[in-house]
Design an enzyme around this catalytic site. Structure first.
Site, short mmCIF file in Angstrom:
data_model
loop_
_atom_site.label_atom_id
_atom_site.label_comp_id
_atom_site.label_asym_id
_atom_site.label_seq_id
_atom_site.Cartn_x
_atom_site.Cartn_y
_atom_site.Cartn_z
N SER A 244 65.27 47.37 144.68
CA SER A 244 64.88 46.00 145.00
C SER A 244 65.95 45.06 144.45
CB SER A 244 63.52 45.67 144.36
OG SER A 244 63.63 45.72 142.95
N LYS A 245 65.76 43.76 144.69
CA LYS A 245 66.77 42.80 144.23
C LYS A 245 66.95 42.83 142.72
CE LYS A 245 66.90 39.44 147.99
NZ LYS A 245 66.75 38.04 148.38
N ARG A 246 65.86 43.09 141.99
CA ARG A 246 66.01 43.12 140.53
C ARG A 246 66.86 44.31 140.08
NH1 ARG A 246 62.30 46.72 138.04
NH2 ARG A 246 60.81 47.61 139.53
N HIS A 247 66.93 45.35 140.93
CA HIS A 247 67.75 46.51 140.60
C HIS A 247 69.21 46.31 141.01
CE1 HIS A 247 63.80 48.87 141.14
NE2 HIS A 247 64.10 48.93 139.87
#
Length: 470
Positions: A244-247
């Site tokens: 995901s974007k946080r990754h």
């Protein structure tokens, strides 16, 4: 794999957003495989979703690939422009009895789905128009064309990563290949385009594995050679969850703006799911020489920002100082509005050996060099302020008078003067260098202090010291 044919791979993104990191890796694997075999790497824009496809996304894909250094070998193909060819093939399959008109209404299809859900079965088309004569068609209904999938036996996808993947044909229902409005569907368009482009190897995410079964059936029905497949597990985050974007599921341009070098991104991305022994750092030429499909792992790779930063730090330390200066100026001008001239560029080049030793991104290089652009009096950060107590300010005042005696502002002379001053004050060099660094950079972190003073020049150094001296 036949040795006589030219290897041709392709990257086929949908232009509905940026070039995300998974797509960038897919493009890289295809590019490396083609380069390894002296073949061609082609680009196809799958823009058949007209509502979601945008010119901005197409430009972002082109720009991202170019930034990564993944140049394609022919003009890009735009899938939507080939719709007439796709319809032609659908009509050919219809004429050969390998496809048929289906007049099932939306209500009938929903009834099929409801029944399958109620009975706990997979949702599939039940083939009700497979053997019916079109003369039985209800009036005023525009039919779709469905592919006549084999209903017995199995379809085997021979995959370079996954091995032999078997699909019982009873599980692959008769998919629509031409909608009622005459537009072709994904699986037909992909087969026709890959055939017409001469694609020999399809390297893509394993979320397309079921599509490979369906597409293999279409290839067989058309009497065309099926390309070789390699389905690559998707990239996960460090915690094993879907990326995901946080990754780090960002666009290629985001990594450029975070200050990563393209050669570092290539090195890091190729190691996400592919390996060559224990090698972690290797050049693009080595990656081309070593790359094969059989060394792609079957487990999802995990994206790790810390490892990417370490790889990028290696490439920054190896990079040419002038290039780093130019790329840092370009990036910081774009992100932070830097206004620079050639004199600043030369100062940045001179400082680069000291700056790049500890920096892991171009942004960190820019932050480390920002003191060169600072306006007097400097705004010191909290840690620098703590170093500039009354004793330190008095020390700086005494040091100013020593340095003012030197008109020939050379690094060796500056260093000798400051070292001699520290000895006279019965202080270790650090006790002089730390408040001096705070005074002239506004920070406690900088390139070597003598390099900083030499680069700032006599007048600017002394002026900054006097601003902070007691």
């Amino acid at each position: 794999m036949s040795e006589t044919r030219t290897v041709i791979t392709r990257f086929a993104p949908s232009p509905t957003g940026y070039l995300h990191i998974g797509g960038a890796r897919t493009a890289l694997f295809n590019w490396l495989f083609a380069r390894h075999h002296g073949g061609r790497f082609l680009l196809r824009i799958e823009d058949t979703d007209r509502e979601r496809s945008t010119d901005a996304a197409i430009d972002a894909i082109f720009e991202g690939l170019r930034w990564l250094g993944l140049e394609w070998d022919e003009e890009p193909i735009f899938q939507f422009s080939r719709s007439a060819r796709h319809r032609e093939v659908a009509e050919q399959l219809l004429a050969e009895g390998k496809a048929y008109y289906c007049y099932a209404s939306p209500a009938e299809l929903e009834e099929m789905r409801e029944k399958a859900r109620a009975e706990g079965r997979p949702i599939r088309y039940d083939g009700r128009w497979r053997d019916r004569d079109p003369s039985e068609a209800p009036a005023g209904v525009k039919p779709v064309i469905r592919f006549r999938s084999p209903d017995e036996g199995e379809t085997i996808v021979r995959d370079h990563v996954m091995g032999d993947v078997r699909f019982p044909n009873e599980q692959l229902d008769d998919l629509i290949i031409l909608r009622s409005d005459g537009t072709p569907t994904y699986n037909l368009s992909v087969v026709v385009d890959d055939h017409d482009m001469g694609i020999t190897h399809i390297v893509r995410g394993d979320d397309h594995l079921t599509n490979a079964g369906r597409q293999s059936q279409i290839y067989a029905a058309l009497g065309w050679t099926t390309p070789e497949f390699a389905h690559v597990p998707l990239i996960h985050g460090p915690d094993g969850a879907k990326l995901s974007k946080r990754h780090g599921a960002l666009g290629a341009e985001a990594y450029r703006d975070l200050g990563y070098l393209p050669e570092a991104m290539r090195n890091y991305l190729v190691r996400l799911g592919w390996s060559h022994g224990d090698d972690e750092i290797f050049s693009t030429d080595q990656a081309i020489a070593w790359f094969n499909l059989e060394s792609i792992g079957r487990s999802p790779a995990r994206f790790d920002f810390a490892k990417l930063e370490n790889v990028n730090g290696h490439y920054i330390r190896e990079a040419d100082d002038e290039r780093l200066a130019d790329e840092t100026i370009a990036l910081m001008s774009r992100l932070n509005g830097w206004q620079t001239d050639e004199a600043f560029r030369q100062k940045l080049i001179a400082l680069m050996p000291g700056l790049k030793e500890r920096a892991k991104t171009l942004v960190e290089l820019g932050q480390g060099a920002a003191f060169l652009l600072a306006q007097r009096p400097l705004a010191c950060d909290d840690k620098a302020q703590q170093l500039l107590g009354p004793d330190a300010r008095a020390l700086l005042a005494r040091l100013v008078s020593r340095l003012e005696a030197h008109n020939d502002w050379q690094l060796a002379e500056i260093e000798a003067t400051i070292r001699a001053f520290a000895e006279e004050e019965n202080l270790k060099l650090g006790k002089v260098a730390q408040p001096l660094r705070a005074a002239v950079t506004g920070s406690t972190v900088s390139p070597p202090i003598f390099d900083v003073l030499a680069t700032l020049g006599r007048d600017e150094t002394l002026a900054r010291m006097k601003d902070q001296a007691a």
